[in-house]
Design an enzyme around this catalytic site. Structure first.
Site, PDB file in Angstrom:
ATOM      1  N   ILE A 253       6.106  -2.559  -7.387  1.00 22.08           N
ATOM      2  CA  ILE A 253       5.325  -1.337  -7.598  1.00 22.08           C
ATOM      3  C   ILE A 253       5.808  -0.302  -6.588  1.00 22.08           C
ATOM      4  CG2 ILE A 253       3.017  -0.307  -7.668  1.00 22.08           C
ATOM      5  CD1 ILE A 253       1.914  -3.195  -8.061  1.00 22.08           C
ATOM      6  N   ARG A 254       6.510   0.724  -7.073  1.00 22.92           N
ATOM      7  CA  ARG A 254       7.096   1.732  -6.173  1.00 22.92           C
ATOM      8  C   ARG A 254       7.758   1.052  -4.979  1.00 22.92           C
ATOM      9  NH1 ARG A 254       2.767   5.787  -4.487  1.00 22.92           N
ATOM     10  NH2 ARG A 254       4.540   6.778  -3.517  1.00 22.92           N
TER      11      ARG A 254
ATOM     12  N   GLU B 176       1.303 -11.497  -3.712  1.00 26.04           N
ATOM     13  CA  GLU B 176      -0.134 -11.765  -3.799  1.00 26.04           C
ATOM     14  C   GLU B 176      -0.734 -11.390  -5.150  1.00 26.04           C
ATOM     15  OE1 GLU B 176       0.028  -7.440  -2.759  1.00 26.04           O
ATOM     16  OE2 GLU B 176       1.271  -9.199  -2.390  1.00 26.04           O
TER      17      GLU B 176
ATOM     18  N   CYS C 187       6.172  -5.207   0.476  1.00 29.10           N
ATOM     19  CA  CYS C 187       6.298  -3.840  -0.052  1.00 29.10           C
ATOM     20  C   CYS C 187       6.199  -2.821   1.092  1.00 29.10           C
ATOM     21  CB  CYS C 187       5.289  -3.599  -1.170  1.00 29.10           C
ATOM     22  SG  CYS C 187       5.674  -2.136  -2.164  1.00 29.10           S
TER      23      CYS C 187
ATOM     24  N   GLY D 139       0.878  -1.167   0.000  1.00 26.54           N
ATOM     25  CA  GLY D 139       0.000   0.000   0.000  1.00 26.54           C
ATOM     26  C   GLY D 139       0.909   1.209   0.000  1.00 26.54           C
ATOM     27  N   GLU D 140       0.600   2.181   0.808  1.00 32.42           N
ATOM     28  CA  GLU D 140       1.459   3.369   0.914  1.00 32.42           C
ATOM     29  C   GLU D 140       1.848   3.488   2.386  1.00 32.42           C
ATOM     30  OE1 GLU D 140       3.518   6.579   1.045  1.00 32.42           O
ATOM     31  OE2 GLU D 140       1.564   6.880   2.002  1.00 32.42           O
ATOM     32  N   SER D 141       3.144   3.387   2.674  1.00 25.75           N
ATOM     33  CA  SER D 141       3.583   3.224   4.068  1.00 25.75           C
ATOM     34  C   SER D 141       3.228   4.405   4.966  1.00 25.75           C
ATOM     35  CB  SER D 141       5.087   2.930   4.135  1.00 25.75           C
ATOM     36  OG  SER D 141       5.836   3.984   3.579  1.00 25.75           O
TER      37      SER D 141
ATOM     38  N   HIS E 111       5.249  -7.753  -4.498  1.00 24.26           N
ATOM     39  CA  HIS E 111       3.865  -8.120  -4.173  1.00 24.26           C
ATOM     40  C   HIS E 111       3.608  -9.569  -4.581  1.00 24.26           C
ATOM     41  CE1 HIS E 111       2.043  -4.149  -3.183  1.00 24.26           C
ATOM     42  NE2 HIS E 111       3.062  -3.704  -3.895  1.00 24.26           N
TER      43      HIS E 111
END
EC number: 4.3.3.6
Length: 196
Positions: free
Chosen positions: A134-135, A172, A79, A47-49, A170
């Site tokens: 992803i990022r 998943e 991630c 997600g976004e940390s 990721h």
């Protein structure tokens, strides 16, 4: 049956549940700290940390998550989840859970437009594993007790320390559930040993 929780504040929660169930365990979305008592292992999803940390604070998860990790129950960070687990984050003094003895660098492979897939050699898995980045962060430094499981172009992208597992990618987001299975096996082993 094993029950593995996925912190349900943000990120690819459904995809992790699907992968857990494909490995023969029960998946449970964790929305409240008291639900941590009902599970045998926990996944911190991507997600976004920064957003995830804000939500962890808002829902008062920080201390319960630290206690969960300290209890020895396995935790897997993917991630942004790796960033949440890390003891150090490059460029800041503000670690999150601070339990995995690594230093991570955020967005180290570039912005979202630079997302990519790569075939990885992962210790403990037969044959290549496709990592979806992803990022993604990467691990700059790993402590003496940390086992490096995978590297990509000289950068550490997966590591394990005791009952803590972290990866930059990721797992998943593919139909290859072997990374999740690796974690499920860690949870099974811990539960078996806890009973003895």
């Amino acid at each position: 049956m094993l029950t593995i929780g996925v912190l349900g504040l943000q990120g690819a929660v459904r995809e992790h549940i699907r992968s857990i169930e494909a490995c023969g365990a029960a998946g449970k979305v964790i929305k409240w700290p008291e639900e941590l008592k009902e599970i045998d292992g926990l996944i911190l999803p991507g997600g976004e940390s920064t957003t995830m940390r804000r939500l962890i604070d808002t829902y008062q998860f920080m201390k319960p998550l630290q206690e969960f990790a300290a209890s020895g129950k396995p935790v897997f960070g993917t991630c942004a989840g790796l960033i949440i687990l890390a003891k150090n984050i490059a460029g800041t003094n503000d670690a999150h859970l601070g339990v995995l003895d690594v230093t991570v660098e955020r967005n180290s492979f570039g912005r979202q437009v630079d997302s990519f897939e790569a075939d990885l050699t992962v210790k403990g898995l037969e044959g290549p594993f496709t990592g979806v980045f992803i990022r993604a962060p990467h691990i700059l430094e790993a402590g003496a007790d940390v086992e490096v499981l995978s590297e990509h172009n000289g950068r550490i992208v997966a590591a394990k320390q005791g009952n803590l597992l972290g990866c930059s990618f990721h797992p998943e987001l593919t139909d290859d559930h072997r990374m999740t299975k690796l974690f499920v096996e860690m949870v099974e082993k811990h539960k078996r040993e806890a009973v003895v």
